[in-house]
Design a protein around this motif. Structure first.
Motif, short mmCIF file in Angstrom:
data_model
loop_
_atom_site.label_atom_id
_atom_site.label_comp_id
_atom_site.label_asym_id
_atom_site.label_seq_id
_atom_site.Cartn_x
_atom_site.Cartn_y
_atom_site.Cartn_z
N PRO A 112 -10.50 2.82 13.72
CA PRO A 112 -9.23 3.27 14.28
C PRO A 112 -8.11 3.30 13.25
CG PRO A 112 -9.77 1.07 15.02
CD PRO A 112 -10.94 1.55 14.26
N PHE A 113 -8.30 2.53 12.21
CA PHE A 113 -7.23 2.51 11.21
C PHE A 113 -7.74 3.02 9.88
CE2 PHE A 113 -6.20 -0.77 14.26
CZ PHE A 113 -4.95 -0.36 14.64
N ALA A 114 -6.87 3.62 9.17
CA ALA A 114 -7.24 4.16 7.87
C ALA A 114 -7.58 3.01 6.93
CB ALA A 114 -6.09 4.97 7.30
N PRO A 115 -8.36 3.26 5.92
CA PRO A 115 -8.62 2.22 4.93
C PRO A 115 -7.32 1.71 4.34
CG PRO A 115 -9.42 4.39 4.20
CD PRO A 115 -9.09 4.49 5.64
N PRO A 116 -7.36 0.51 3.78
CA PRO A 116 -6.11 -0.15 3.42
C PRO A 116 -5.22 0.72 2.56
CG PRO A 116 -7.98 -1.04 2.21
CD PRO A 116 -8.53 -0.22 3.31
N LYS A 117 -4.03 0.82 3.00
CA LYS A 117 -3.08 1.60 2.22
C LYS A 117 -2.18 0.64 1.48
CE LYS A 117 -1.37 3.48 6.17
NZ LYS A 117 -0.48 4.32 6.91
N SER A 118 -1.60 1.11 0.41
CA SER A 118 -0.72 0.22 -0.33
C SER A 118 0.63 0.19 0.38
CB SER A 118 -0.55 0.74 -1.77
OG SER A 118 0.08 1.98 -1.74
N ARG A 119 1.02 -1.00 0.69
CA ARG A 119 2.28 -1.17 1.40
C ARG A 119 3.38 -1.48 0.39
NH1 ARG A 119 1.31 0.22 6.75
NH2 ARG A 119 -0.54 -0.83 7.53
N SER A 120 4.50 -0.87 0.58
CA SER A 120 5.62 -1.22 -0.30
C SER A 120 6.37 -2.40 0.30
CB SER A 120 6.55 -0.03 -0.46
OG SER A 120 7.20 0.21 0.75
N VAL A 121 7.25 -2.97 -0.51
CA VAL A 121 8.03 -4.11 -0.02
C VAL A 121 8.77 -3.70 1.25
CG1 VAL A 121 9.70 -5.85 -0.67
CG2 VAL A 121 8.39 -4.73 -2.43
N GLU A 122 9.25 -2.47 1.25
CA GLU A 122 10.06 -2.03 2.39
C GLU A 122 9.21 -1.92 3.65
OE1 GLU A 122 10.13 -0.41 -0.61
OE2 GLU A 122 11.97 -1.43 -1.21
N ASP A 123 7.98 -1.43 3.47
CA ASP A 123 7.08 -1.35 4.63
C ASP A 123 6.86 -2.72 5.23
OD1 ASP A 123 6.82 1.34 4.20
OD2 ASP A 123 5.00 1.13 2.97
N ILE A 124 6.57 -3.65 4.34
CA ILE A 124 6.28 -5.00 4.79
C ILE A 124 7.50 -5.59 5.50
CG2 ILE A 124 5.77 -7.31 3.99
CD1 ILE A 124 4.22 -6.04 1.68
N LYS A 125 8.63 -5.43 4.85
CA LYS A 125 9.86 -5.99 5.44
C LYS A 125 10.14 -5.33 6.78
CE LYS A 125 12.74 -7.35 1.53
NZ LYS A 125 13.95 -7.00 0.81
N ALA A 126 10.00 -4.01 6.82
CA ALA A 126 10.33 -3.28 8.05
C ALA A 126 9.49 -3.78 9.21
CB ALA A 126 10.12 -1.79 7.84
#
Lengths: 471, 614
Positions: B210-224
């Protein structure tokens, strides 16, 4: 006034120390440093090289005195691999154990098999001995060298998970330490300079590493390493010697019996020693390396900038500067002019490095400025100025004359718009053993004791606890 | 003693015999140990003679470290085992502590030592000294239901969210570190149902994830993601209305986090950091240049200000830009009148209520009906009078005659009279003199040009006034002429520069056709009426226009003089270009009495009245 001396206890709250006689072990490619936490210099600094005589059983020699003794068929080896991770775990363990036991915990009586010095006249072969040792250990736990000292080890920033697990395995199983922790050299070097955040530039013997550290934690993505370090400079010097007309002879001390003074550039007038059973080539190489170390210490200089050594008229300027004399062990001597800049220039400018068939041109991205750039690039944009304000310089090879001037120039050229500050401790010991000193500080802190991995935890979770705990 | 008392007396201190005595006693004390000096010090003291050195030499008592007090046998230290309360595994480490001194006094030391080690072996210290440093980060928590109900995200799986929370907790909200170590690998365990369905076909299972293979998360993604969850949970726990100020502020921050904005900011920040040396240098250079330009502008302004002051043009920001224009509205006039009236009244009161008679030149309500010009006149003269008012507020009353009567009886009023007798002719002659010879000559020439005789036959007061006005104007005329020469010189330089640049451009144009067309277009935009036929002409005209523009600005607005009637000074400036007009002007000036507007005249007259005072 309560004058504090060695007999009075420090005041409460004077420092957050709580010493538990932990041992800090900082293994490196060239030397292995060990000492008690809370002291300011490592008590035991041993070469990581070891002597090996290929007999049956193999004969190992450890320590400064042993490895420079020209015994027949002796070869000098190093347990570290070319990638900056320990390769030969068995001997690495022995080397480290020697560093700990020779000066710190002492050789326990009745344990001749343990330190490896007397292996020659012990058991039949290695396997049998191992079995024997294990049997002994099981019988008598007192034989383990670190029975009552927690151990803090250092590891390079790029250490593999497997290597870390091996560390704790050695410490727990073979040395019997009650508690263990492993920390990266970058973090510890930053601690030694009193910084929790910063970029640590560590130019050692085999590797140069650049480690961004934030709040005492290594930013793994930013860790950079390159093989352009002390040994690289040595190779450059060898090439200079080889390419000189006539070729400069490199005779190590152990081959020279007597020498008579000669004029500069004249062939050496010396009598040489001969050995019935000479040591092997690796021994000679290691001895030559000692001479080269001396050469690096007394002659080699880094072009301090501005501009690279090969830029414009810099080479001409360098030629006009007074040279430095150097005398080989056999009496040959000469004044070294601009070559002394040339050999170290490769650290900063790959194009300027000397090359031949054995030594290909170093990669551009391996030069120190490029490493710093790459490391900074991997850090969050907000942290970059902070890190650039704390650039900690450590490692024996940074003691090259004018190294810091050049590094400062290069970094300011890379990042002209930030405030860049190099932190390079002046005292030689602090520069060479920064990681150990940082470990000494860390392990003597009272608040650190909650971080130790205890034997109980190790037995409960196995070796992979090191990944969970030592982040 | 006597001198001491004198001093005390002078300082107003109580004359008491007690304090000096005490002082003497105090002084005597340090002398006492001096006699006991021994050894070399005594010899040195002898060399001082009778007079002790100005700085008292005290011999410090020998300051060796205090002898160690022997308090019995050496204290014993023991490696004291202890547990750290922050640990859960009960790790026992040893640190060195003083052996507890609770041992009973005994005869045999060895025995005691034995006993104590036994005691300390059994006793394990419970160290809580560093417990305070064992802090865990405060994390928001949520239940399965809450997650399903509110916190679902298309982008984040439940597993990854948990991983994220774990990371944040591990690294205590150090976002750069969290981001650095963030390495989420979705395990197959969470997709157990899928893999159970296709137990043999892992590839297919992967494809149907159901989910795409791991994508690289930016700091902003994580924080958001984290802030979003935190905000939602916060709202769930405490409804918005019940939040206190701090909580609401936190909530606001959490909800208002904009990853895009943050990302842009970071891009800018890194761009700022990655400038190269040239750009940094350029910035420094530009800043320095800006400062230099500002300073030059200030200087230029000051110069202009000085020039304006010399021309005595109305200061632009006083009242409304023009002096006259400000009084066109009835309101302004009324205000002005009341002001003057007030001033006049105060003067009247000061002069003791004298001069109520009809002949007196004073303001009354009827004056309000006067024309604007007369009002202006009144204002200026009043202003003038007000100046003198300050100086001669208290004076003998002056009987004022009406202007007509004054004229008739040839009565003139003076603010200040010089002693002795002066001839009117002398006065006129004096006016011809300037500070420098050259200036005097110039004035003489100008007057000669106007056809005014060196000696005026009947120098009445009126003639004198007129002459004075004329000379003032001539002075100004000369000033203006000087300025004009300067400006013209500048214009010539600029034109030369422009011509040279144009020729350069033209040579460029000859080189490339495209550029010339471009220029033509821009030219036509600049001036609609301009003929675009010939480039050369065009450029020249351009240069001219520019030069004119420059001259306009620098010479205080030539445009104005064409339409402004009352601005005599500007008109004079124009007149400098044509000698014929000068003559016209001179007739105007000489016959100033009736034709010219009163304002200018009065301005001049005020000046003339000021001058002698100076």
């Amino acid at each position: 006034m309560n004058i504090s001396n060695s007999t009075t206890a420090p005041n409460a709250g004077e420092y957050a120390g709580d010493e538990v006689s932990a041992i800090v072990l900082d293994p490196g490619y060239s030397t292995t440093r060990a000492g008690f936490a809370g002291e300011d210099v490592p008590k035991s600094v041993c070469p990581s090289f070891y002597g090996h005589i290929d007999s049956d059983p193999p004969h190992y020699l450890f320590g400064e005195n042993a490895i420079h003794d020209p015994l027949g068929n002796l070869q000098i080896k190093n347990p570290w691999g070319s990638d900056g991770i320990v390769e030969d775990w068995d001997t690495a363990t022995k080397v480290w154990e020697y560093a700990i036991t020779s000066r710190l915990t002492g050789n326990r009586p009745g344990d001749p098999t343990k330190n490896g010095l007397n292996d020659g006249n012990a058991n039949g072969n290695g396997e049998a001995m191992d079995v024997d040792m294990e049997g002994l250990e099981n019988l008598e736990n007192m034989e383990k060298p670190l029975e009552d000292s927690p151990l803090l080890m250092t590891e390079p920033g790029w250490n593999s998970v497997k290597a870390r697990e091996k560390y704790i395995e050695i410490a727990m199983e073979e040395w019997g330490t009650p508690a263990f922790y492993v920390q990266k050299t970058g973090v510890l070097a930053a601690f030694a300079s009193g910084k929790a955040s910063g970029i640590v530039i560590d130019v050692g013997a085999s590797h140069t590493s650049v480690t961004p550290v934030l709040d005492g934690m290594v930013l793994k993505k930013g860790v950079q390493k390159s093989p352009l370090a002390g040994n690289f400079v040595s190779n450059q010097i060898r090439m200079i010697f080889k390419q000189a007309q006539p070729e400069i002879p490199l005779t190590p001390h152990y081959l020279v019996k007597t020498k008579t003074p000669v004029d500069a550039g004249a062939p050496a007038q010396a009598t040489y020693k001969t050995y019935d059973i000479p040591p092997l080539d690796s021994f000679r190489y290691n001895e030559e390396e000692r001479v080269l170390t001396e050469f690096k210490e007394s002659v080699v200089e880094v072009w301090p900038g501005p501009g690279r050594f090969t830029n414009g008229t810099n080479e001409e300027i360098a030629k006009s500067l007074p040279g430095r004399p150097f005398e080989m062990p056999d009496g040959w001597n000469q004044l070294f002019g601009s070559e002394r800049y040339r050999v170290s220039e490769g650290l900063f400018d790959a194009g300027a490095a000397l090359q031949d068939a054995d030594n290909p041109r170093p990669k551009d991205e391996h030069t120190i400025p490029r490493l710093v750039q790459a490391a900074v690039q991997q850090v969050d944009a907000d942290q970059r100025p902070l890190l650039l304000q704390n650039i900690v310089v450590t490692g024996g090879s940074t003691l090259l004359y004018k190294f810091n001037d050049r590094l400062n120039y290069e970094i300011n050229t890379l990042y002209p718009s930030t405030r860049n500050k190099l932190i390079a401790p002046g005292p030689l010991v602090e520069r060479k053993y920064a990681a150990w000193i940082g470990g000494s500080i860390l392990a003597s802190l009272g608040s650190f004791h909650q971080l130790w991995i205890s034997r109980k935890e190790y037995e409960e979770h196995g070796t992979n606890i090191v990944e969970k705990r030592c982040r | 003693m006597a001198s001491g008392r004198d001093v005390r007396d002078m300082l107003g201190l109580p004359v008491g015999g007690e304090t000096p005595k005490a002082a003497i006693q105090k002084r005597a004390k340090p002398a006492a140990p001096g006699k006991k000096i021994q050894g070399v010090a005594r010899e040195v003291a002898a060399l001082y003679g009778e007079r002790p050195p100005p700085v008292a030499v005290y011999e410090e008592k020998k300051s060796y470290r205090a002898k160690r007090q022997s308090t019995g046998p050496a204290k014993k230290w023991v490696p004291q085992p202890f547990t750290n309360q922050a640990r859960s595994d009960g790790l026992i480490l040893k640190h060195w502590r003083r052996k507890p001194t609770s041992t009973p006094a005994a005869t045999n030391g060895e025995d005691i030592a034995m006993e104590d080690t036994e005691i300390s072996d059994s006793y394990i210290e419970d160290s809580s000294e560093f417990l305070k440093y064992n802090v865990a980060p405060d994390m928001p928590t949520f239940t399965e239901e809450e997650y399903d109900a509110y916190l679902r995200s298309d982008d984040w799986s439940r597993e990854e969210t948990d991983y994220l929370f774990q990371m944040i907790e591990n690294y205590s909200y150090r976002w750069p570190v969290v981001w650095d170590r963030y390495d989420y690998q979705p395990s197959l365990k969470s997709h157990l149902p899928t893999s159970q369905e296709f137990p043999n076909d892992i590839e297919q299972a992967l494809a149907t994830l159901p989910f795409a293979p791991p994508k690289s998360r930016s700091v902003e993604d994580i924080k958001a993601r984290f802030y979003e969850i935190s905000a939602k949970l916060m709202k769930l726990r405490i409804p918005e209305v019940q939040m206190d100020a701090d909580q609401y502020a936190t909530y606001e921050i959490l909800t208002k986090f904009d990853p895009v904005l943050e990302r842009n900011r970071k891009t800018l920040a890194s761009a700022l950091m990655n400038r190269n040396m040239d750009e940094v240098k350029e910035e420094e250079f530009l800043l320095a240049e800006l400062q230099r330009i500002n300073m030059a502008a200030n200087r230029l302004d000051a110069e202009r200000e000085e020039l304006r002051a010399r021309l005595e043009a109305p200061i632009p920001n006083q009242q409304v830009s023009a002096g006259l224009a400000s009084f066109t509205s009835s309101q302004a006039l009324a205000a002005l009148f009341s002001q003057l009236f007030q001033a006049d009244r105060s003067k009247k009161r000061a002069s003791g209520g004298g001069g109520v008679g009809p002949g007196r030149l004073s303001l009354s309500a009827t004056d309000l009906m006067a024309t604007p010009t007369s009002a202006q006149h009144a204002q200026l003269s009043a202003a003038n009078r007000r100046q003198s008012l300050a100086q001669q507020a208290v004076q003998t009353p002056i009987r004022h005659l009406s202007p007509l009567a004054e004229l008739r009886y040839n009565v003139s009023t003076h603010d200040r009279l010089t002693s002795g007798i002066t001839f009117g002719a002398d006065k006129l002659l004096k006016m011809r003199q300037a500070k420098s010879n050259v200036q005097t000559q110039k004035i003489g020439q100008a007057l000669a040009q106007l056809g005014i005789a060196d000696i005026i036959s009947i120098p009445t007061a009126k003639v004198g006034d007129a002459f004075e006005a004329l000379v003032t104007k001539v002075g100004k005329l000369l000033d203006v002429r000087k300025v004009r020469e300067k400006e013209e010189g500048e214009c010539r330089v600029l034109e030369a520069m422009k011509a040279r640049r144009m020729s350069e451009i033209q040579s460029d144009e000859n080189g490339g056709e495209r550029r010339s067309t471009k220029r033509e277009v821009s030219d036509s935009q600049d001036r609609d009426s301009a003929d675009i036929g010939d480039d050369d002409d065009d450029d020249d005209a351009d240069a001219d226009a520019d030069a004119d523009g420059d001259a306009d600005v620098d010479a205080e607005g030539e445009e104005e003089d064409e339409d402004a009637e009352g601005e005599e000074i500007e008109s004079q400036m124009q007149s400098t270009r044509q000698a014929s007009e000068v003559e016209v002007m001179s007739t105007r000036a000489t016959s100033a009495g009736h034709k010219r507007s009163a304002s200018v005249l009065s301005q001049v007259s005020t000046k003339s009245s000021k001058r002698p005072r100076k």
